[in-house]
Scaffold this active site. Structure first.
Site, PDB file in Angstrom:
ATOM      1  N   HIS B  12       0.170  57.797  65.909  1.00  0.00           N
ATOM      2  CA  HIS B  12      -1.067  58.013  65.145  1.00  0.00           C
ATOM      3  C   HIS B  12      -1.329  56.892  64.139  1.00  0.00           C
ATOM      4  O   HIS B  12      -1.852  57.125  63.046  1.00  0.00           O
ATOM      5  CB  HIS B  12      -1.084  59.407  64.517  1.00  0.00           C
ATOM      6  CG  HIS B  12       0.034  59.711  63.563  1.00  0.00           C
ATOM      7  ND1 HIS B  12       0.638  60.941  63.492  1.00  0.00           N
ATOM      8  CD2 HIS B  12       0.646  58.952  62.635  1.00  0.00           C
ATOM      9  CE1 HIS B  12       1.576  60.918  62.554  1.00  0.00           C
ATOM     10  NE2 HIS B  12       1.592  59.712  62.006  1.00  0.00           N
ATOM     11  N   HIS B  59      -0.266  62.164  55.292  1.00  0.00           N
ATOM     12  CA  HIS B  59       0.251  60.968  54.613  1.00  0.00           C
ATOM     13  C   HIS B  59      -0.313  60.891  53.199  1.00  0.00           C
ATOM     14  O   HIS B  59      -1.151  60.048  52.903  1.00  0.00           O
ATOM     15  CB  HIS B  59      -0.138  59.706  55.386  1.00  0.00           C
ATOM     16  CG  HIS B  59       0.306  59.712  56.819  1.00  0.00           C
ATOM     17  ND1 HIS B  59      -0.298  60.481  57.775  1.00  0.00           N
ATOM     18  CD2 HIS B  59       1.303  59.042  57.446  1.00  0.00           C
ATOM     19  CE1 HIS B  59       0.314  60.276  58.936  1.00  0.00           C
ATOM     20  NE2 HIS B  59       1.278  59.424  58.768  1.00  0.00           N
ATOM     21  N   HIS B 193       9.198  52.334  63.693  1.00  0.00           N
ATOM     22  CA  HIS B 193       8.496  51.523  62.692  1.00  0.00           C
ATOM     23  C   HIS B 193       9.106  51.721  61.312  1.00  0.00           C
ATOM     24  O   HIS B 193       9.651  52.769  61.006  1.00  0.00           O
ATOM     25  CB  HIS B 193       6.987  51.771  62.672  1.00  0.00           C
ATOM     26  CG  HIS B 193       6.504  53.138  62.257  1.00  0.00           C
ATOM     27  ND1 HIS B 193       6.921  54.307  62.832  1.00  0.00           N
ATOM     28  CD2 HIS B 193       5.598  53.513  61.318  1.00  0.00           C
ATOM     29  CE1 HIS B 193       6.291  55.339  62.281  1.00  0.00           C
ATOM     30  NE2 HIS B 193       5.488  54.886  61.352  1.00  0.00           N
TER      31      HIS B 193
END
Lengths: 145, 299
Positions: B12, B59, B193
């Site tokens: 995403h 987030h 990541h």
């Protein structure tokens, strides 16, 4: 691993001290633990406040005055003013919260993240296009792997 | 009766949302990703479910540090795209399915998963980017969405094992909903990541592909991966992949892979995507790890 129980530790709690202790063994990484979350609470909530357009305006008009509205340490305030993201991670900042600061500055994740690596943006971007940073030697400080 | 038809996993990455919103797919940097998702867009149009249970993490958008729910389910009528600091994405509002969502929330709590219930919130790129990758740019999203938010920001996040077991509980909840509905479960985030510190930019294609491989078949190995392995092997933000295990757990004992795509990079991140079909969708009768107690003992 037996057929009956897929995870060895599924039957009971894991040792919290051993769990947390391993996090310090990862090179160049600050895991966002409860300790950091407590230390950085107001720093992160300050950053969060920049999600509102009116707050961004006040922040841009006078960064220092805006920071002084928050019960942050002087060190945290200096880190924000300097946009020293590694320092802010050490002082309890979380990257998704700090993202509100660099987004307000008009920086992308790629641009802001590159500043923490000591690499020039072009070199960082070239590394990513070439497949990213290899995990070799980056997994464990103690085990050099 | 409602049924889980398929599972999808999808990164995403916010930059994918930017590529979609500003029509950058023909750009050589983005073209391979557009081509990688094209078969899924076609497949999804032919296999459109009524509802997607979309597992994602917020987030620092709807939730700040004041309240940190480990597992939260959206039971609202609709959700607006969040302003993440540069104005909200210009994508359609997300329509919920409160009847099914409340049924799942109640079922999960009775099944000993102590969910947080959300009636109002905005949804950030974690939820809207996968919709863009699978549906493109429609005027209205073609499915209803039940957001299921997982804390993967403040440690400790839930274990992979707990995520898998939650997926199994979601399967039980869906199966007991009386309405005739096709439901997909999506797990989002990842793959490798790291967005912070001097180690930022870490990518581990070998590990990511191992993870993709083991989502198919009847192996349950992935549920046992400890947090420290995600951190060491996949970067500090690779932990998002525990959310894929909620999707995998919901598909039952055995799955097969229909489509897969892997690409490095988008921005700082490895793009991973897979479409799975249940071969044997059976799930254990309770949240107890399968085999830790016999079925008779549980009943």
């Amino acid at each position: 691993m037996s057929d009956k129980n897929p995870c060895e530790n599924a039957g009971g709690p894991i040792d919290i001290h051993a769990y947390l202790g391993e996090f310090d063994d990862i090179p160049g990484t600050r895991v966002y633990t409860a300790q950091r979350a407590r230390q950085g609470y107001h720093l992160n909530q300050f950053a969060m406040s920049l999600m509102k357009a009116e707050n961004r305006e006040r922040w841009k008009a006078d960064e220092r005055a805006y920071l002084d509205e928050w019960p942050m340490t002087e060190e945290q305030k200096q880190g924000v003013l300097a946009r020293d993201y590694n320092r802010l991670l050490d002082l309890g900042g979380n990257i998704y919260f700090l993202a509100k600061v660099f987004s307000t500055d008009g920086l992308s994740f790629l641009q802001a993240v590159s500043t923490m690596t000591g690499m020039k943006l072009e070199d960082y971007q070239a590394m990513m296009i070439a497949g990213g940073r290899s995990p070799e030697g980056q997994r464990s400080i103690k085990e050099h792997r | 009766m409602a049924r889980i038809t398929h599972g999808i996993a999808c990164s995403h990455i916010p930059a994918l949302g930017v590529a979609s919103d500003f029509d950058k797919w023909e750009d050589p940097y983005w073209k391979p990703i557009q081509q990688g998702f094209a078969p899924t867009q076609k497949w999804e149009a032919e296999n459109l479910p009524d509802v997607v249970i979309l597992v994602y993490n917020d987030h620092a958008s709807a939730f700040d540090m004041k309240i940190i729910p480990t597992f939260a389910i959206g039971c609202g009528e609709s959700y607006k795209p969040a302003d993440e600091g540069w104005g909200p994405r210009e994508v359609p509002d997300v329509e919920g399915h409160p009847d099914l969502a409340w049924h799942i929330a109640q079922s999960l709590i009775l099944d000993e998963f102590d969910m947080t219930i959300i009636n109002e919130m905005d949804v950030d790129h974690g939820l809207t980017v996968p919709l863009s990758m699978v549906f493109g740019k429609p005027a209205k999203w073609p499915v209803k969405v039940i957001p299921l938010a997982v804390n993967v920001v403040t440690y400790p996040p839930p274990s992979g094992n707990r995520c898998w077991a939650l997926g199994e509980a979601i399967a039980r909840a869906v199966e007991s909903f009386p309405e005739d509905l096709n439901v997909q479960v999506w797990g989002t985030g990842g793959m490798s990541h790291q967005l912070q510190g001097p180690r930022a930019g870490l990518i581990n294609a070998e590990w990511d592909n191992m993870f993709l491989d083991k989502l198919s078949g009847d192996t349950q190995e992935l549920r046992c991966i400890p947090h420290i392995e995600y951190l060491r092997e996949t970067g500090s933000e690779g932990i998002e992949m525990v959310m894929w295990l909620i999707m995998r757990g919901a598909l039952g004992k055995e799955t097969r892979e229909l489509l897969r795509f892997y690409h490095v990079p988008a921005s700082n991140t490895a793009v991973g995507h897979i479409v799975l079909e249940p071969v044997n969708g059976d799930v254990p009768p309770s949240a107890t790890v399968e085999g830790a107690a016999t079925q008779e003992q549980i009943i």
